[in-house]
Design an enzyme around this catalytic site. Structure first.
Site, PDB file in Angstrom:
ATOM      1  CB  THR A  10      -0.866   0.020   1.281  1.00 34.06           C
ATOM      2  OG1 THR A  10       0.012  -0.082   2.405  1.00 34.06           O
ATOM      3  CG2 THR A  10      -1.854  -1.129   1.288  1.00 34.06           C
ATOM      4  CG  ASN A  11       5.392   2.761   1.176  1.00 40.93           C
ATOM      5  OD1 ASN A  11       5.736   3.487   0.251  1.00 40.93           O
ATOM      6  ND2 ASN A  11       5.905   2.859   2.384  1.00 40.93           N
ATOM      7  CE  LYS A  14       7.545  -1.275   1.795  1.00 36.94           C
ATOM      8  NZ  LYS A  14       6.973  -2.477   2.424  1.00 36.94           N
ATOM      9  CD  GLU A  39      -4.048  -5.242  12.487  1.00 37.37           C
ATOM     10  OE1 GLU A  39      -2.966  -4.891  12.995  1.00 37.37           O
ATOM     11  OE2 GLU A  39      -5.014  -4.480  12.323  1.00 37.37           O
ATOM     12  CG  ASP A  68       7.862  -6.006   6.679  1.00 35.71           C
ATOM     13  OD1 ASP A  68       6.776  -5.415   6.505  1.00 35.71           O
ATOM     14  OD2 ASP A  68       8.512  -5.908   7.732  1.00 35.71           O
ATOM     15  CB  SER A  69      11.825  -2.718   3.646  1.00 37.95           C
ATOM     16  OG  SER A  69      10.727  -1.892   3.340  1.00 37.95           O
ATOM     17  CG  ASP A 160      15.016   7.197   0.852  1.00 36.97           C
ATOM     18  OD1 ASP A 160      15.581   6.298   1.500  1.00 36.97           O
ATOM     19  OD2 ASP A 160      14.341   6.972  -0.164  1.00 36.97           O
ATOM     20  CE  LYS A 180      15.485   4.081  -2.060  1.00 41.90           C
ATOM     21  NZ  LYS A 180      14.313   4.603  -1.355  1.00 41.90           N
ATOM     22  NE  ARG A 186      11.295  -1.370  -1.521  1.00 40.79           N
ATOM     23  CZ  ARG A 186      11.728  -0.359  -0.746  1.00 40.79           C
ATOM     24  NH1 ARG A 186      12.428   0.627  -1.252  1.00 40.79           N
ATOM     25  NH2 ARG A 186      11.440  -0.353   0.534  1.00 40.79           N
TER      26      ARG A 186
HETATM   27  P1  ITT Z   1       3.247  -2.184   3.033  1.00 42.03           P
HETATM   28  O1  ITT Z   1       3.266  -3.005   4.295  1.00 42.03           O
HETATM   29  O2  ITT Z   1       1.857  -1.972   2.512  1.00 42.03           O
HETATM   30  O3  ITT Z   1       4.190  -2.675   1.998  1.00 42.03           O
HETATM   31  P2  ITT Z   1       4.535  -0.186   4.741  1.00 42.03           P
HETATM   32  O4  ITT Z   1       5.017   1.224   4.541  1.00 42.03           O
HETATM   33  O5  ITT Z   1       3.690  -0.448   5.968  1.00 42.03           O
HETATM   34  O6  ITT Z   1       3.750  -0.678   3.403  1.00 42.03           O
HETATM   35  P3  ITT Z   1       6.666  -1.777   5.863  1.00 42.03           P
HETATM   36  O7  ITT Z   1       5.822  -2.264   6.992  1.00 42.03           O
HETATM   37  O8  ITT Z   1       7.566  -2.741   5.152  1.00 42.03           O
HETATM   38  O9  ITT Z   1       5.764  -1.127   4.722  1.00 42.03           O
HETATM   39  O10 ITT Z   1       7.507  -0.539   6.415  1.00 42.03           O
HETATM   40  C1  ITT Z   1       8.582  -0.067   5.703  1.00 42.03           C
HETATM   41  C2  ITT Z   1       9.032   1.261   6.281  1.00 42.03           C
HETATM   42  O11 ITT Z   1      10.467   1.285   6.344  1.00 42.03           O
HETATM   43  C3  ITT Z   1       8.638   2.420   5.366  1.00 42.03           C
HETATM   44  O12 ITT Z   1       7.347   2.933   5.695  1.00 42.03           O
HETATM   45  C4  ITT Z   1       9.766   3.414   5.623  1.00 42.03           C
HETATM   46  O13 ITT Z   1       9.524   4.137   6.802  1.00 42.03           O
HETATM   47  C5  ITT Z   1      10.976   2.498   5.859  1.00 42.03           C
HETATM   48  N1  ITT Z   1      11.664   2.218   4.575  1.00 42.03           N
HETATM   49  C6  ITT Z   1      11.743   1.016   3.943  1.00 42.03           C
HETATM   50  N2  ITT Z   1      12.410   1.135   2.776  1.00 42.03           N
HETATM   51  C7  ITT Z   1      12.746   2.427   2.667  1.00 42.03           C
HETATM   52  C8  ITT Z   1      13.412   3.171   1.676  1.00 42.03           C
HETATM   53  O14 ITT Z   1      13.834   2.623   0.540  1.00 42.03           O
HETATM   54  N3  ITT Z   1      13.582   4.469   1.890  1.00 42.03           N
HETATM   55  C9  ITT Z   1      13.145   5.052   3.020  1.00 42.03           C
HETATM   56  N4  ITT Z   1      12.483   4.436   3.985  1.00 42.03           N
HETATM   57  C10 ITT Z   1      12.273   3.131   3.825  1.00 42.03           C
END
Ligand code: ITT
Length: 198
Positions: A10-11, A14, A39, A68-69, A160, A180, A186
């Protein structure tokens, strides 16, 4: 080789990056029409990627990629870690008010907690997982760097503006999408996963 894959995130940051990472490949990527509000109750990045991919696979019946990141800061005992997207609302370290955006509140909290910390090494980590035929296949990618004292740049998303990757004098938010993708957690994880799936 897979031809069509559902990308369960949903991000928007991403989504943009994953689209650009698949551009030019022979794989079509599609995004879900609705947010299943899964959840993320797992104890690790990998478990959360698994929970998300499996939920969307069950709902859509298509091979599904979830990711997940997060940002890991050893001087903060690994936080924000799996809480990266909602670090601002964690009781630990004090809640941070959301004024402009959640991303900005997360950065404000991180900089507040690290104001007097000299050990600024950190890394981004991504676990990318494809769920299909009731099996999950995954890969991990990391990107090492340091946390800056102030935000710089307008690109990217999340942390970032305060993350400076190793070998650069710029923040991740000052790099082009192409730059990037070459060094990001990623980008590395997706490349490794595609090798596995081949
Ligand atoms: P989805 O679960 O729907 O994919 P989310 O934003 O909740 O969306 P995550 O739980 O994986 O995803 O959280 C990842 C967070 O980590 C993200 O919201 C950023 O705050 C940080 N993050 C991950 N990759 C990043 C990147 O390439 N650049 C900056 N921040 C990043």
């Amino acid at each position: 080789m897979l031809e069509k894959i559902l990308v369960a995130t949903t991000n928007l940051g991403k989504r943009r990056e994953i689209s650009s990472l698949f551009a030019g490949s022979n794989m079509e990527i599609v995004f879900p029409e609705k947010d299943l509000k899964v959840e993320e109750e797992g104890c690790s990045f990998l478990e959360n990627a698994y929970i998300k991919a499996r939920a969307y696979y069950k709902a859509y019946g298509l091979p599904t990629l979830a990711e997940d990141s997060g940002l890991v800061v050893p001087a903060l005992d690994g936080y924000p870690g799996i809480y990266s997207s909602r670090f601002y609302e964690l009781e630990w370290g004090g809640r941070q008010e959301v004024r402009e955006s959640k991303d900005k509140a997360n950065i404000e909290k991180l900089l507040r907690l690290m104001k007097y910390i000299k050990e600024r090494r950190a890394y981004y980590v991504a676990f990318v997982l494809v769920f299909m035929d009731d099996v999950g296949y995954w890969a991990e990618g990391r990107c090492y760097g340091v946390i800056l004292y102030e935000p710089k740049g307008e690109g990217g998303f999340g942390y970032d503006p305060v993350f400076q990757p190793e070998g650069f004098q710029k923040s991740m938010a000052e790099l082009s999408q192409k730059e990037k993708n070459l060094i990001s957690h990623r980008g590395k994880a997706i490349k490794r996963l595609m090798e596995i799936l081949k």
